[in-house]
Design an enzyme around this catalytic site. Structure first.
Site, PDB file in Angstrom:
ATOM      1  N   SER A 117       0.826  -1.202   0.000  1.00 20.05           N
ATOM      2  CA  SER A 117       0.000   0.000   0.000  1.00 20.05           C
ATOM      3  C   SER A 117       0.867   1.262   0.000  1.00 20.05           C
ATOM      4  O   SER A 117       1.929   1.302   0.635  1.00 20.05           O
ATOM      5  CB  SER A 117      -0.905   0.024   1.240  1.00 20.05           C
ATOM      6  N   TYR A 139      -2.026   5.311  -4.422  1.00 19.14           N
ATOM      7  CA  TYR A 139      -3.057   6.325  -4.240  1.00 19.14           C
ATOM      8  C   TYR A 139      -2.580   7.593  -4.931  1.00 19.14           C
ATOM      9  O   TYR A 139      -1.411   7.963  -4.823  1.00 19.14           O
ATOM     10  CB  TYR A 139      -3.297   6.616  -2.752  1.00 19.14           C
ATOM     11  N   ARG A 174     -15.797   6.877   7.884  1.00 14.91           N
ATOM     12  CA  ARG A 174     -15.638   5.726   8.769  1.00 14.91           C
ATOM     13  C   ARG A 174     -16.105   6.139  10.169  1.00 14.91           C
ATOM     14  O   ARG A 174     -15.337   6.713  10.962  1.00 14.91           O
ATOM     15  CB  ARG A 174     -14.184   5.261   8.795  1.00 14.91           C
ATOM     16  N   LYS A 242      -7.884  -0.624  -9.708  1.00 16.86           N
ATOM     17  CA  LYS A 242      -8.645  -1.206  -8.604  1.00 16.86           C
ATOM     18  C   LYS A 242      -9.743  -0.246  -8.144  1.00 16.86           C
ATOM     19  O   LYS A 242      -9.496   0.946  -7.977  1.00 16.86           O
ATOM     20  CB  LYS A 242      -7.719  -1.516  -7.424  1.00 16.86           C
TER      21      LYS A 242
END
Length: 370
Positions: A117, A139, A174, A242
């Site tokens: 990641s 990202y 979240r 993705k």
């Protein structure tokens, strides 16, 4: 036949891959458990992933002479021991001090790709040094020069694929993290992003998520397909897009030169109204045909789920939370045990379905129940 996975000293850890979640709850601080387990909003999408997978039944074939099936499969043109990659997951040192290198080493020992990641708590260079197939997940950052540098670092580290996540223009709400006022502890940071406002991720404020504040400051919120075109021009590595759910976007990804797409709702952590990833898998497969590989994630919890995905036509799956739970429980040994269980579960599922290998599983019929 699936056996209990042994912990150090021979103490059984789990009878199934899914068992690690409950075991991890017992060893993690509640706010860290919530950070990993939680979804966005009311967690409708999170629950929907599991419900959708459970509705998919597979018609097994009989008298096929299968005793011990092979589990090896090709992903992105390379052979692997399972049709599985370890999904990119942020900040793995949150759950165990050995973090990403331990899970990466377990993945490499198991013969499956490990996806690093952007928000890993260990650098891509250190993770890739464990050896074995390593993919890098990107990202998109506000600083284009830093994006280019991350791509260059992935190349230099020996990564064999580049995966760009496209479903996080902002971090989904979240609410568990908001209620917990969650912030990263001092010893955990975004190791690949030195100097990128990491202080925000560590500054706990009641009623807010420090991780969300950090990503809002560093992530670019307005990615377009022209950015994917640019990225395709920066690398000759296989490119994976993705976060695809709409078949029209899968076609655009193929048009932009993607070698694979991952059908994903980010594990139920982004748009809470999004459909379950596996629900959209057949439509995406129809839309792209043989133009690129199609993988799926979000809710995969064991070997039967891998069989379901293969029977629907996927090339393979990404597995996330179960492996992170196993890392939390026993570090490298837990990760090794979890991946061994996953392989055993897949062998059992293939045997019971009458399939000699994952390729034959793609010829199985499926029925979606109510």
């Amino acid at each position: 036949m699936t056996d209990l996975a042994p912990a150090p000293g021979g103490v059984p850890l789990a009878a199934s891959l899914a068992d690690f979640a409950a075991l991890a709850r017992d060893v993690l601080p509640p706010e860290v458990y919530d950070f990993v387990a939680g979804g966005s909003g009311t967690e409708t999408a999170l629950a929907g992933n599991r419900a959708a997978l459970d509705r998919i039944t597979v018609l097994p074939r009989m008298l096929r002479g299968v005793h011990r099936p092979r589990t090896d499969a090709s992903l992105l043109g390379r052979p692997h021991a399972l049709p599985v990659a370890v999904a990119p997951m942020a900040y793995q040192r949150l759950v165990h001090p050995d973090g990403e290198p331990a899970l990466a080493a377990a993945a490499h020992a198991a013969g499956v790709p490990y996806v690093v990641s952007t928000l890993s708590s260990t650098t891509v260079e250190e993770i890739a040094a464990a050896g074995g197939p390593t993919w890098f997940q990107l990202y998109w950052l506000r600083d284009r020069a830093m994006v280019r540098e991350l791509v260059d670092r992935a190349h230099r580290a020996g990564c064999t694929a580049l995966m760009v996540t496209v479903d996080v223009p902002i971090l989904g709400p979240r609410l568990r993290d908001v209620r917990n006022g969650f912030a990263l502890p001092p010893e955990v940071s975004a190791a690949n992003l030195p100097g990128s406002r990491d202080d925000l991720a560590h500054a706990g404020v009641p009623g807010t998520s420090a991780v969300a504040r950090h990503t809002s400051a560093v992530f670019a919120p307005a990615l377009t397909w022209s950015d994917i075109d640019w990225l395709r021009g920066q690398t000759d590595l296989p490119l994976v897009v993705k976060g695809i759910l709409d078949p029209r976007d899968a076609v655009l990804a193929a048009d932009a030169g993607a070698d694979a797409v991952v059908v994903s709702n980010h594990g139920g952590r982004q748009l809470d109204a999004a459909p379950a990833a596996v629900t959209m898998l057949p439509e995406v497969l129809t839309a792209v045909g043989d133009r690129c590989e199609v993988l799926v994630d979000s809710g995969i919890r064991g070997g039967v789920d891998v069989l379901r995905a293969l029977a629907l036509g996927a090339s393979g799956v990404l597995v996330g939370r179960p492996l992170l739970w196993a890392l939390a429980v026993a570090g490298r040994a837990g990760a090794d045990a979890a991946l061994a269980l996953l392989a055993a579960e897949l062998r059992d599922a293939l045997t019971l379905a009458g399939c000699a290998d994952p390729a034959e599983a793609r010829d199985l019929r499926t029925i979606t129940g109510g």
